[in-house]
Design a protein around this motif. Structure first.
Motif, PDB file in Angstrom:
ATOM      1  N   GLY A 228     -63.663  44.304 -41.573  1.00 55.99           N
ATOM      2  CA  GLY A 228     -63.909  43.048 -42.276  1.00 55.99           C
ATOM      3  C   GLY A 228     -64.503  41.980 -41.384  1.00 55.99           C
ATOM      4  N   ALA A 229     -64.007  41.890 -40.141  1.00 52.15           N
ATOM      5  CA  ALA A 229     -64.544  40.903 -39.199  1.00 52.15           C
ATOM      6  C   ALA A 229     -65.970  41.250 -38.793  1.00 52.15           C
ATOM      7  CB  ALA A 229     -63.647  40.822 -37.969  1.00 52.15           C
ATOM      8  N   TRP A 230     -66.251  42.528 -38.625  1.00 56.59           N
ATOM      9  CA  TRP A 230     -67.599  42.942 -38.230  1.00 56.59           C
ATOM     10  C   TRP A 230     -68.610  42.647 -39.341  1.00 56.59           C
ATOM     11  CZ3 TRP A 230     -69.676  45.071 -33.759  1.00 56.59           C
ATOM     12  CH2 TRP A 230     -70.983  45.568 -33.872  1.00 56.59           C
ATOM     13  N   ASN A 231     -68.225  42.897 -40.577  1.00 54.08           N
ATOM     14  CA  ASN A 231     -69.150  42.721 -41.701  1.00 54.08           C
ATOM     15  C   ASN A 231     -69.234  41.278 -42.199  1.00 54.08           C
ATOM     16  OD1 ASN A 231     -69.936  45.424 -41.908  1.00 54.08           O
ATOM     17  ND2 ASN A 231     -68.188  45.943 -43.196  1.00 54.08           N
ATOM     18  N   ASN A 232     -68.354  40.408 -41.714  1.00 55.97           N
ATOM     19  CA  ASN A 232     -68.347  39.028 -42.204  1.00 55.97           C
ATOM     20  C   ASN A 232     -69.667  38.343 -41.844  1.00 55.97           C
ATOM     21  OD1 ASN A 232     -67.744  36.530 -43.172  1.00 55.97           O
ATOM     22  ND2 ASN A 232     -65.857  36.282 -41.994  1.00 55.97           N
ATOM     23  N   PHE A 233     -70.343  37.884 -42.854  1.00 51.69           N
ATOM     24  CA  PHE A 233     -71.636  37.220 -42.638  1.00 51.69           C
ATOM     25  C   PHE A 233     -71.555  35.717 -42.880  1.00 51.69           C
ATOM     26  CE2 PHE A 233     -75.397  35.433 -44.709  1.00 51.69           C
ATOM     27  CZ  PHE A 233     -76.345  35.589 -43.708  1.00 51.69           C
ATOM     28  N   LEU A 234     -70.833  35.319 -43.935  1.00 54.73           N
ATOM     29  CA  LEU A 234     -70.896  33.934 -44.388  1.00 54.73           C
ATOM     30  C   LEU A 234     -70.357  32.953 -43.356  1.00 54.73           C
ATOM     31  CD1 LEU A 234     -71.678  32.063 -46.669  1.00 54.73           C
ATOM     32  CD2 LEU A 234     -69.414  32.411 -47.684  1.00 54.73           C
ATOM     33  N   TRP A 235     -69.127  33.194 -42.842  1.00 47.83           N
ATOM     34  CA  TRP A 235     -68.555  32.226 -41.925  1.00 47.83           C
ATOM     35  C   TRP A 235     -69.304  32.140 -40.590  1.00 47.83           C
ATOM     36  CZ3 TRP A 235     -66.153  27.965 -41.775  1.00 47.83           C
ATOM     37  CH2 TRP A 235     -65.603  27.503 -40.585  1.00 47.83           C
ATOM     38  N   PRO A 236     -69.632  33.246 -39.911  1.00 54.30           N
ATOM     39  CA  PRO A 236     -70.441  33.115 -38.684  1.00 54.30           C
ATOM     40  C   PRO A 236     -71.798  32.466 -38.937  1.00 54.30           C
ATOM     41  CG  PRO A 236     -69.426  35.277 -38.784  1.00 54.30           C
ATOM     42  CD  PRO A 236     -69.181  34.631 -40.110  1.00 54.30           C
ATOM     43  N   PHE A 237     -72.366  32.684 -40.111  1.00 53.12           N
ATOM     44  CA  PHE A 237     -73.644  32.057 -40.444  1.00 53.12           C
ATOM     45  C   PHE A 237     -73.508  30.542 -40.532  1.00 53.12           C
ATOM     46  CE2 PHE A 237     -76.509  30.491 -43.813  1.00 53.12           C
ATOM     47  CZ  PHE A 237     -77.726  30.759 -43.210  1.00 53.12           C
ATOM     48  N   ILE A 238     -72.368  30.063 -41.027  1.00 48.73           N
ATOM     49  CA  ILE A 238     -72.158  28.626 -41.196  1.00 48.73           C
ATOM     50  C   ILE A 238     -71.794  27.955 -39.885  1.00 48.73           C
ATOM     51  CG2 ILE A 238     -70.613  26.925 -42.277  1.00 48.73           C
ATOM     52  CD1 ILE A 238     -70.557  28.706 -44.728  1.00 48.73           C
ATOM     53  N   VAL A 239     -70.986  28.598 -39.061  1.00 51.36           N
ATOM     54  CA  VAL A 239     -70.414  27.944 -37.893  1.00 51.36           C
ATOM     55  C   VAL A 239     -71.262  28.118 -36.626  1.00 51.36           C
ATOM     56  CG1 VAL A 239     -69.011  29.824 -36.921  1.00 51.36           C
ATOM     57  CG2 VAL A 239     -68.124  27.463 -36.900  1.00 51.36           C
ATOM     58  N   THR A 240     -72.355  28.882 -36.699  1.00 51.49           N
ATOM     59  CA  THR A 240     -73.201  29.092 -35.520  1.00 51.49           C
ATOM     60  C   THR A 240     -74.631  28.651 -35.813  1.00 51.49           C
ATOM     61  OG1 THR A 240     -73.597  31.398 -36.196  1.00 51.49           O
ATOM     62  CG2 THR A 240     -71.830  31.001 -34.617  1.00 51.49           C
ATOM     63  N   ASN A 241     -75.239  28.054 -34.810  1.00 51.35           N
ATOM     64  CA  ASN A 241     -76.636  27.624 -34.904  1.00 51.35           C
ATOM     65  C   ASN A 241     -77.493  28.218 -33.781  1.00 51.35           C
ATOM     66  OD1 ASN A 241     -76.289  25.853 -37.193  1.00 51.35           O
ATOM     67  ND2 ASN A 241     -75.267  24.420 -35.797  1.00 51.35           N
ATOM     68  N   GLU A 242     -76.923  28.312 -32.586  1.00 54.39           N
ATOM     69  CA  GLU A 242     -77.667  28.831 -31.451  1.00 54.39           C
ATOM     70  C   GLU A 242     -77.853  30.335 -31.572  1.00 54.39           C
ATOM     71  OE1 GLU A 242     -75.814  27.739 -27.845  1.00 54.39           O
ATOM     72  OE2 GLU A 242     -75.863  25.575 -28.254  1.00 54.39           O
ATOM     73  N   SER A 243     -79.038  30.802 -31.156  1.00 58.24           N
ATOM     74  CA  SER A 243     -79.346  32.220 -31.260  1.00 58.24           C
ATOM     75  C   SER A 243     -78.422  33.069 -30.398  1.00 58.24           C
ATOM     76  CB  SER A 243     -80.805  32.467 -30.840  1.00 58.24           C
ATOM     77  OG  SER A 243     -81.117  33.845 -30.859  1.00 58.24           O
ATOM     78  N   SER A 244     -77.979  32.538 -29.267  1.00 55.48           N
ATOM     79  CA  SER A 244     -77.129  33.304 -28.363  1.00 55.48           C
ATOM     80  C   SER A 244     -75.714  33.497 -28.897  1.00 55.48           C
ATOM     81  CB  SER A 244     -77.055  32.624 -26.994  1.00 55.48           C
ATOM     82  OG  SER A 244     -76.522  31.321 -27.115  1.00 55.48           O
ATOM     83  N   MET A 245     -75.327  32.724 -29.929  1.00 54.09           N
ATOM     84  CA  MET A 245     -73.982  32.810 -30.483  1.00 54.09           C
ATOM     85  C   MET A 245     -73.924  33.584 -31.795  1.00 54.09           C
ATOM     86  SD  MET A 245     -71.913  31.503 -28.378  1.00 54.09           S
ATOM     87  CE  MET A 245     -70.533  31.669 -29.491  1.00 54.09           C
ATOM     88  N   LEU A 246     -75.038  34.040 -32.293  1.00 55.69           N
ATOM     89  CA  LEU A 246     -75.060  34.729 -33.577  1.00 55.69           C
ATOM     90  C   LEU A 246     -74.383  36.095 -33.468  1.00 55.69           C
ATOM     91  CD1 LEU A 246     -78.716  34.026 -34.776  1.00 55.69           C
ATOM     92  CD2 LEU A 246     -76.647  32.729 -35.278  1.00 55.69           C
ATOM     93  N   THR A 247     -73.733  36.494 -34.546  1.00 57.43           N
ATOM     94  CA  THR A 247     -73.221  37.860 -34.624  1.00 57.43           C
ATOM     95  C   THR A 247     -74.326  38.769 -35.160  1.00 57.43           C
ATOM     96  OG1 THR A 247     -72.349  37.449 -36.842  1.00 57.43           O
ATOM     97  CG2 THR A 247     -70.852  37.092 -34.970  1.00 57.43           C
ATOM     98  N   LEU A 248     -74.094  40.069 -35.103  1.00 59.52           N
ATOM     99  CA  LEU A 248     -75.152  41.013 -35.467  1.00 59.52           C
ATOM    100  C   LEU A 248     -75.602  40.875 -36.921  1.00 59.52           C
ATOM    101  CD1 LEU A 248     -76.913  43.267 -34.378  1.00 59.52           C
ATOM    102  CD2 LEU A 248     -75.145  44.909 -35.047  1.00 59.52           C
ATOM    103  N   PRO A 249     -74.704  40.793 -37.919  1.00 58.41           N
ATOM    104  CA  PRO A 249     -75.211  40.622 -39.299  1.00 58.41           C
ATOM    105  C   PRO A 249     -76.033  39.351 -39.486  1.00 58.41           C
ATOM    106  CG  PRO A 249     -72.903  41.301 -39.322  1.00 58.41           C
ATOM    107  CD  PRO A 249     -73.239  40.969 -37.899  1.00 58.41           C
ATOM    108  N   VAL A 250     -75.615  38.256 -38.861  1.00 60.26           N
ATOM    109  CA  VAL A 250     -76.354  37.001 -38.994  1.00 60.26           C
ATOM    110  C   VAL A 250     -77.692  37.094 -38.266  1.00 60.26           C
ATOM    111  CG1 VAL A 250     -76.315  34.520 -38.557  1.00 60.26           C
ATOM    112  CG2 VAL A 250     -74.216  35.705 -39.202  1.00 60.26           C
ATOM    113  N   GLY A 251     -77.687  37.655 -37.063  1.00 55.15           N
ATOM    114  CA  GLY A 251     -78.921  37.777 -36.299  1.00 55.15           C
ATOM    115  C   GLY A 251     -79.950  38.649 -36.986  1.00 55.15           C
ATOM    116  N   LEU A 252     -79.514  39.771 -37.551  1.00 55.32           N
ATOM    117  CA  LEU A 252     -80.447  40.641 -38.260  1.00 55.32           C
ATOM    118  C   LEU A 252     -81.006  39.958 -39.498  1.00 55.32           C
ATOM    119  CD1 LEU A 252     -78.557  44.043 -37.977  1.00 55.32           C
ATOM    120  CD2 LEU A 252     -80.574  43.319 -36.704  1.00 55.32           C
TER     121      LEU A 252
END
Length: 300
Positions: A228-252
């Motif tokens: 669930g944490a790995w697939n979570n897209f919505l919250w990391p997308f909202i709380v991160t702006n810098e490219s170096s802090m993105l998780t894999l689902p958000v970065g892709l």
């Protein structure tokens, strides 16, 4: 021939007859056949989209968008889509971010959930029923409802674009507390009473008696939380702006939105995001199945 001999002979004959009957029963069982057939259909249903995504990712962009759709491209299979996805984005950094945050969320969630579930299961304190009612009621609250207050909370704590900003809002899992509590209720209290007589405290009983007996459910819960944490897209997308802090689902997703709809690259990025989860399942599938079958997780 004595009576005892006749008895032994009849017993052997009856035993042999029952063994033959059991063997005949094991030859064909309609329920087992139907269950196997259903599982096979479900497996094929899951594998067809995965196979389609793999075939599309191994095509060129021209072949992937061409009509009519073909299984085998005329120009042959190629890994160009994977190479372009890896070149366009910071895949290694995003993967490390996802691994770190998912692992941290899993560890912290297990620690909080097991302690809370054990207290609700074994310790009789004031407000226990009310707390359990709140936990059960929180299961019906959709997570998107909490996004705005959680975001303002992270802003006030100066945790935007930080690992803690991604991790902390995801470590509270009422469903896992409920599942673990139900499992702890099934552990015989006599084991803990014997440990109390020997002078053990609650923490020692929890650590040396309860947790070793709870390995199947702990493994299952850990894997579910990690996925669930790995697939979570919505919250990391909202709380991160810098490219170096993105998780894999958000970065892709940023790669796909920046370069438009490219079917082969979209499928390649989806496979890259799913690959770690497939590896986790292949290594821990026994723990998942054992945790579901022996702890009543499927019925909760």
């Amino acid at each position: 021939m004595t009576a005892s001999t006749l008895t032994r002979t009849s017993t052997r004959n009856s035993g042999g007859h029952s063994a033959v009957v059991k063997r005949r029963k094991k030859r064909f069982q309609p329920s087992r056949f139907v269950a196997t057939l259903i599982v096979a259909v479900l497996a094929i249903t899951w594998l067809v989209p995965f196979a389609w995504a793999t075939i599309t990712a191994l095509k060129s962009e021209t072949e992937a968008a061409a009509t009519p759709i073909t299984l085998v491209p005329k120009s042959g299979f190629t890994f160009d889509a994977f190479a372009k996805v890896l070149q366009q984005g910071n895949i290694p950094q995003w993967t490390l971010n996802s691994l770190f945050t998912a692992a941290a969320i899993t560890i912290i969630t297990l620690a909080i959930s097991t302690l809370a579930a054990y207290a609700l299961s074994r310790i009789d304190f004031k407000g226990r029923k009310l707390m359990m009612t709140i936990i059960v009621a929180s299961l019906i609250v959709p997570p998107p409802v909490l996004i705005i207050p959680l975001f303002y909370q992270m802003v006030s704590f100066h945790m935007i674009d930080t690992y803690w900003g991604i991790i902390l809002p995801q470590v509270i899992a009422p469903a896992m507390v409920f599942v673990l509590k139900k499992f702890f209720d099934q552990i015989p209290r006599e084991l803990e009473d014997a440990a109390l007589v020997d002078g053990a405290g609650r923490i020692r009983i929890f650590w040396q008696v309860v947790l070793p007996l709870s390995r199947p459910i702990l493994a299952a819960v850990a894997i579910f939380v990690f996925i669930g944490a790995w697939n979570n897209f919505l919250w990391p997308f909202i709380v991160t702006n810098e490219s170096s802090m993105l998780t894999l689902p958000v970065g892709l997703q940023t790669i796909k939105s920046a370069y438009g709809i490219q079917y082969a690259q979209n499928m390649a990025s989806a496979l890259l995001a799913a690959l770690p989860l497939i590896v986790v399942f292949l290594f821990f599938q026994r723990q998942i199945i054992k945790g579901i079958s022996t702890t009543g997780l499927a019925g909760t």
